[in-house]
Scaffold this motif. Structure first.
Motif, mmCIF file in Angstrom:
data_model
loop_
_atom_site.group_PDB
_atom_site.id
_atom_site.type_symbol
_atom_site.label_atom_id
_atom_site.label_comp_id
_atom_site.label_asym_id
_atom_site.label_seq_id
_atom_site.Cartn_x
_atom_site.Cartn_y
_atom_site.Cartn_z
ATOM 1 N N ALA A 149 -5.599 6.028 -0.266
ATOM 2 C CA ALA A 149 -5.018 4.926 -0.395
ATOM 3 C C ALA A 149 -5.345 4.421 -1.799
ATOM 4 O O ALA A 149 -6.077 4.826 -2.301
ATOM 5 C CB ALA A 149 -5.686 3.909 0.787
ATOM 6 N N VAL A 150 -4.501 3.365 -2.371
ATOM 7 C CA VAL A 150 -4.572 3.133 -3.835
ATOM 8 C C VAL A 150 -5.148 1.712 -3.712
ATOM 9 O O VAL A 150 -4.565 0.704 -3.342
ATOM 10 C CB VAL A 150 -3.193 3.227 -4.542
ATOM 11 C CG1 VAL A 150 -3.498 2.717 -5.857
ATOM 12 C CG2 VAL A 150 -2.636 4.568 -4.390
ATOM 13 N N GLU A 151 -6.462 1.595 -3.866
ATOM 14 C CA GLU A 151 -7.177 0.337 -3.981
ATOM 15 C C GLU A 151 -6.360 -0.834 -4.599
ATOM 16 O O GLU A 151 -6.743 -1.958 -4.306
ATOM 17 C CB GLU A 151 -8.546 0.474 -4.181
ATOM 18 C CG GLU A 151 -9.255 1.642 -3.161
ATOM 19 C CD GLU A 151 -9.344 0.904 -1.726
ATOM 20 O OE1 GLU A 151 -9.169 0.017 -1.438
ATOM 21 O OE2 GLU A 151 -9.374 1.738 -0.793
ATOM 22 N N ALA A 152 -5.976 -0.489 -5.984
ATOM 23 C CA ALA A 152 -5.554 -1.379 -6.759
ATOM 24 C C ALA A 152 -4.486 -2.234 -6.131
ATOM 25 O O ALA A 152 -4.108 -3.523 -6.212
ATOM 26 C CB ALA A 152 -5.285 -0.971 -8.009
ATOM 27 N N ALA A 153 -3.689 -1.550 -5.549
ATOM 28 C CA ALA A 153 -2.505 -1.959 -4.789
ATOM 29 C C ALA A 153 -2.766 -2.786 -3.604
ATOM 30 O O ALA A 153 -2.198 -3.846 -3.364
ATOM 31 C CB ALA A 153 -1.438 -0.813 -4.404
ATOM 32 N N LEU A 154 -3.596 -2.170 -3.002
ATOM 33 C CA LEU A 154 -4.308 -3.245 -1.845
ATOM 34 C C LEU A 154 -4.922 -4.742 -2.308
ATOM 35 O O LEU A 154 -4.556 -5.458 -1.359
ATOM 36 C CB LEU A 154 -5.361 -2.428 -0.915
ATOM 37 C CG LEU A 154 -4.800 -0.967 -0.355
ATOM 38 C CD1 LEU A 154 -5.886 -0.165 0.425
ATOM 39 C CD2 LEU A 154 -3.770 -1.159 0.655
ATOM 40 N N SER A 155 -5.487 -4.684 -3.198
ATOM 41 C CA SER A 155 -5.950 -5.937 -3.571
ATOM 42 C C SER A 155 -5.084 -6.865 -4.510
ATOM 43 O O SER A 155 -5.504 -7.830 -4.772
ATOM 44 C CB SER A 155 -7.243 -5.670 -4.531
ATOM 45 O OG SER A 155 -6.921 -4.740 -5.717
ATOM 46 N N ALA A 156 -3.757 -6.139 -4.841
ATOM 47 C CA ALA A 156 -2.755 -7.107 -5.624
ATOM 48 C C ALA A 156 -2.407 -8.418 -4.799
ATOM 49 O O ALA A 156 -2.239 -8.114 -3.739
ATOM 50 C CB ALA A 156 -1.851 -6.009 -6.273
ATOM 51 N N PHE A 207 6.286 7.145 7.658
ATOM 52 C CA PHE A 207 5.760 7.099 5.991
ATOM 53 C C PHE A 207 4.259 7.356 6.225
ATOM 54 O O PHE A 207 3.671 8.321 5.591
ATOM 55 C CB PHE A 207 6.214 6.060 5.334
ATOM 56 C CG PHE A 207 5.889 6.171 3.622
ATOM 57 C CD1 PHE A 207 6.549 6.605 2.655
ATOM 58 C CD2 PHE A 207 4.390 5.845 3.420
ATOM 59 C CE1 PHE A 207 6.108 6.593 1.486
ATOM 60 C CE2 PHE A 207 4.081 5.791 2.153
ATOM 61 C CZ PHE A 207 4.911 6.157 1.181
ATOM 62 N N ASP A 208 3.599 6.628 6.957
ATOM 63 C CA ASP A 208 1.997 6.609 7.095
ATOM 64 C C ASP A 208 1.810 7.989 7.620
ATOM 65 O O ASP A 208 0.822 8.789 7.156
ATOM 66 C CB ASP A 208 1.473 5.528 8.123
ATOM 67 C CG ASP A 208 1.512 4.258 7.256
ATOM 68 O OD1 ASP A 208 1.449 4.379 6.082
ATOM 69 O OD2 ASP A 208 1.361 3.129 8.052
ATOM 70 N N LYS A 209 2.629 8.483 8.597
ATOM 71 C CA LYS A 209 2.285 9.982 9.138
ATOM 72 C C LYS A 209 2.178 10.882 8.144
ATOM 73 O O LYS A 209 1.537 11.865 8.205
ATOM 74 C CB LYS A 209 3.265 10.261 10.442
ATOM 75 C CG LYS A 209 2.936 9.354 11.698
ATOM 76 C CD LYS A 209 3.565 9.587 12.780
ATOM 77 C CE LYS A 209 3.428 8.788 13.889
ATOM 78 N NZ LYS A 209 4.108 9.092 15.077
ATOM 79 N N ALA A 239 0.775 -1.297 0.011
ATOM 80 C CA ALA A 239 -0.002 0.056 0.150
ATOM 81 C C ALA A 239 0.849 1.224 -0.159
ATOM 82 O O ALA A 239 0.631 2.239 -0.586
ATOM 83 C CB ALA A 239 -0.995 0.132 1.409
ATOM 84 N N GLN A 240 1.949 1.189 0.727
ATOM 85 C CA GLN A 240 2.848 2.542 0.649
ATOM 86 C C GLN A 240 3.582 2.743 -0.675
ATOM 87 O O GLN A 240 3.732 3.457 -1.021
ATOM 88 C CB GLN A 240 3.946 2.208 2.026
ATOM 89 C CG GLN A 240 3.338 2.298 3.307
ATOM 90 C CD GLN A 240 4.099 2.102 4.577
ATOM 91 O OE1 GLN A 240 5.134 1.124 4.288
ATOM 92 N NE2 GLN A 240 3.915 2.612 5.688
ATOM 93 N N LYS A 241 4.105 1.422 -1.387
ATOM 94 C CA LYS A 241 4.727 1.789 -2.452
ATOM 95 C C LYS A 241 3.633 2.286 -3.561
ATOM 96 O O LYS A 241 3.859 3.292 -4.154
ATOM 97 C CB LYS A 241 5.031 0.337 -3.031
ATOM 98 C CG LYS A 241 6.211 -0.311 -2.141
ATOM 99 C CD LYS A 241 6.529 -1.798 -2.737
ATOM 100 C CE LYS A 241 7.706 -2.607 -1.955
ATOM 101 N NZ LYS A 241 7.770 -3.746 -2.326
ATOM 102 N N ALA A 242 2.398 1.722 -3.395
ATOM 103 C CA ALA A 242 1.301 2.337 -4.255
ATOM 104 C C ALA A 242 1.172 3.858 -4.006
ATOM 105 O O ALA A 242 1.037 4.565 -4.889
ATOM 106 C CB ALA A 242 0.031 1.452 -4.126
ATOM 107 N N GLN A 243 1.333 4.137 -2.734
ATOM 108 C CA GLN A 243 0.848 5.693 -2.502
ATOM 109 C C GLN A 243 2.164 6.426 -3.138
ATOM 110 O O GLN A 243 2.063 7.517 -3.562
ATOM 111 C CB GLN A 243 0.841 6.026 -0.913
ATOM 112 C CG GLN A 243 -0.411 5.543 -0.231
ATOM 113 C CD GLN A 243 -0.750 6.012 0.992
ATOM 114 O OE1 GLN A 243 0.394 5.401 1.949
ATOM 115 N NE2 GLN A 243 -1.506 6.716 1.377
ATOM 116 N N LEU A 244 3.428 5.949 -2.847
ATOM 117 C CA LEU A 244 4.437 6.872 -3.378
ATOM 118 C C LEU A 244 4.482 6.892 -4.731
ATOM 119 O O LEU A 244 4.862 7.843 -5.356
ATOM 120 C CB LEU A 244 5.628 6.142 -2.935
ATOM 121 C CG LEU A 244 7.184 6.636 -3.109
ATOM 122 C CD1 LEU A 244 7.109 8.084 -2.530
ATOM 123 C CD2 LEU A 244 8.358 5.831 -2.570
ATOM 124 N N ALA A 245 4.121 5.746 -5.314
ATOM 125 C CA ALA A 245 3.917 5.666 -6.880
ATOM 126 C C ALA A 245 2.956 6.692 -7.309
ATOM 127 O O ALA A 245 3.053 7.269 -8.368
ATOM 128 C CB ALA A 245 3.528 4.270 -7.575
#
Length: 548
Positions: free
Chosen positions: A541-548, A530-532, A465-471
């Protein structure tokens, strides 16, 4: 990225009121990302005479991203000297470090001619398809709602405009970079915090036909004469009008109590003041003579709804630290990365609140520092000056004549993690080897949201999820090492190794404005911090990454 089509239901994404260097830089930083920008300037032509003459390392770093290299640009120069404050007997009272190379990779201090810089910025802005510049118009009314800001513009009557020449402009956001008497700030009802600091000074910008610095080897290139008879500033004014020829010079004289400022700035009186310095009508050109009132104040809010202010609209400071225009350039970058991100759906609208909280405190630091320096020089009483000299000479001796540093300033609370040391500070920058280039990090690797891991892969530590946010922020990870072949970025001079050891960090997240968002020395701390940072900007949040 090019979103050149007019935004649906809007005339522009961002309307910028005020076309000085701050407004133009903001227009460029938005236009480079494809945002539709309308820059409104009340004058049909730019002001061709000097105003600001100096900027610091952070501004050099920002200009470098536009392709303006302060080390090689013919319109910019520098002096490898400290900044001295001396009494009339030539004794040092204070020394400010304007000589060192800063931790951010550029010299602490550069000198330039503002019209040259403004021309460069205008050229860059004019080349951007999505930037429209409207000259000879001014903002007359402004109304905002939850989704937009509507400006009513009128032809500037001082440029021959008629009262009935008006037009309306609907924007998603408005930025007021319209000077000390800002229409945007006044319309928003934003109050100023005023330090009650008022001193009138005569500014004389000169073009000698000889090398002034070489002709007076007993004097520093940049200094303050703390003489109660006439406090005086003597500094460079940037390169002269002829390439390779003599540099410009600036003299600033305090207007003494009871003096007529209008009378003092007449050319015949200006030349009398310059006589002791060997400057005469026969060997120099008087480019500009003007009396300025030095002030110390800042706006209590820098954003309200969908409107922001920056530059002199947000703050005024005495010039003794050379940070007035610098603060405005920082404002432009701080506004730009937030507005770009909000318009692209990366951040929530709340990101604008951190613009105020961060930048107010940062500007206050320099205003207070400038005012403290001004309190040293603006003394016209003999007894008070003698007391000052005695105390400061003793203090300087006790410090072994150590110069006062000028290149560390902290952001106020905002979009950075307060749990980690050195977050909220400008990041260090060194020479690296990456992408087939050897250069400073920004030019070799790039800028934006950059997560650095030293001798470790930072992306391997983040969750999916964090990688997706950074992306989603177009951010990227960098593995760095001082050992060739051990990482994708080689720390050529060990700058980053020394810095990260000093701050006890293995990971550093750098923001688009080069400030540190977080530091961490363990994977767990990195993920938590990072979350903070993401929460502070309301990054979804990027849902696609969370469900990947």
């Amino acid at each position: 990225m090019n979103n050149s089509a007019k935004p649906q239901g809007f005339d522009t994404d961002v309307a910028i009121v005020g076309g000085g260097p701050v407004g133009h830089l903001l227009a460029i930083l938005l236009g480079q990302r494809g945002k539709r920008v309308t820059l409104i300037e009340r004058w049909t032509t730019y002001y061709p005479l000097p105003r600001a003459v100096t900027f610091d390392h952070e501004i050099a770093r920002i200009l470098a991203t536009l392709g303006i290299n302060a080390e090689t640009d013919p319109a910019i120069n520098f002096h490898d000297e400290l900044y001295y404050w001396r009494n009339r007997d030539g004794e040092d009272l204070q020394i400010v470090d304007w000589q060192s190379k800063s931790a951010s990779g550029w010299r602490v201090r550069y000198w330039f001619n503002q019209p040259y810089l403004e021309e460069r910025l205008m050229e860059i802005a004019n080349q951007l398809e999505t930037v429209e510049i409207i000259r000879g118009w001014e903002a007359a009314e402004m109304v905002q709602d939850a989704e937009s800001v509507t400006l009513t513009l009128r032809r500037n009557p001082e440029e021959g405009g008629r009262p009935d020449e008006t037009r309306q402009l609907r924007a998603k956001f408005v930025a007021g970079t319209d000077g000390a008497n800002s229409f945007v700030r006044e319309t928003l009802g934003i109050e100023n915090e005023d330090r009650g600091y008022f001193f009138d000074w005569l500014i004389l910008d000169m073009i000698p036909d000889f090398d002034y610095v070489a002709s007076r080897p007993h004097e520093p290139a940049q200094w303050q004469l703390c003489d109660p008879v006439r406090p005086t500033t003597i500094v460079p004014g940037g390169p002269g009008p002829v390439a390779g020829g003599p540099d410009r010079r600036r003299w600033e004289y305090m207007v003494l109590p009871g003096e007529d400022a209008t009378e003092l700035q007449k050319p015949e009186n200006a030349w009398k003041l310059l006589e002791p310095w060997g400057i005469t009508p026969e060997n120099s050109q008087l480019e500009r003579a003007a009396v300025y009132r030095f002030q110390a104040r800042w706006a209590k809010l820098w954003n309200k709804g969908r409107c922001l202010i920056g530059g002199d609209a947000a703050h005024l400071m005495p010039p003794f630290a050379g940070e007035g225009m610098c603060a405005g350039v920082r404002d432009a970058l701080a506004m730009a990365w937030r507005l770009n991100g909000i318009l692209e759906g990366k951040y929530g609208l709340e990101a604008l609140d951190s613009y105020t909280t961060e930048r107010v405190e940062h500007a206050k630091h320099y205003i207070n520092f400038s005012q403290e320096l001004g309190q040293i020089i603006c003394i016209a009483d003999e007894a008070e000056a003698a007391k000052r000299d005695k105390e400061m000479i003793a203090d300087l001796a006790a410090r072994n004549h150590t110069p006062v540093p000028t290149d560390i300033c902290h952001l106020g609370h905002g979009a950075w993690c307060q749990d980690s040391a050195h977050s909220g500070e400008l990041s260090v920058q060194g020479v690296v080897e990456a992408n087939g280039k050897v250069d400073l990090f920004d030019q070799a690797v790039g800028q934006g949201w950059v997560l650095i891991g030293y001798d470790t892969d930072p992306m391997a530590v983040l969750s999916a999820a964090q990688k997706a946010q950074l992306a989603s922020l177009e951010g990227f990870g960098v593995q760095m090492s001082a050992q060739a072949g051990q990482a994708n970025v080689l720390d050529r001079e060990g700058t980053y190794k020394a810095w990260m050891e000093e701050i006890d960090a293995r990971y550093v997240l750098i923001r688009p404005d080069f400030y540190v968002a977080l530091t961490a020395n363990s994977p767990e701390a990195l993920r938590e911090r990072f979350d903070k940072v993401m929460q502070s900007l309301n990054v979804p949040a990027v849902e696609a990454a969370l469900s990947a």
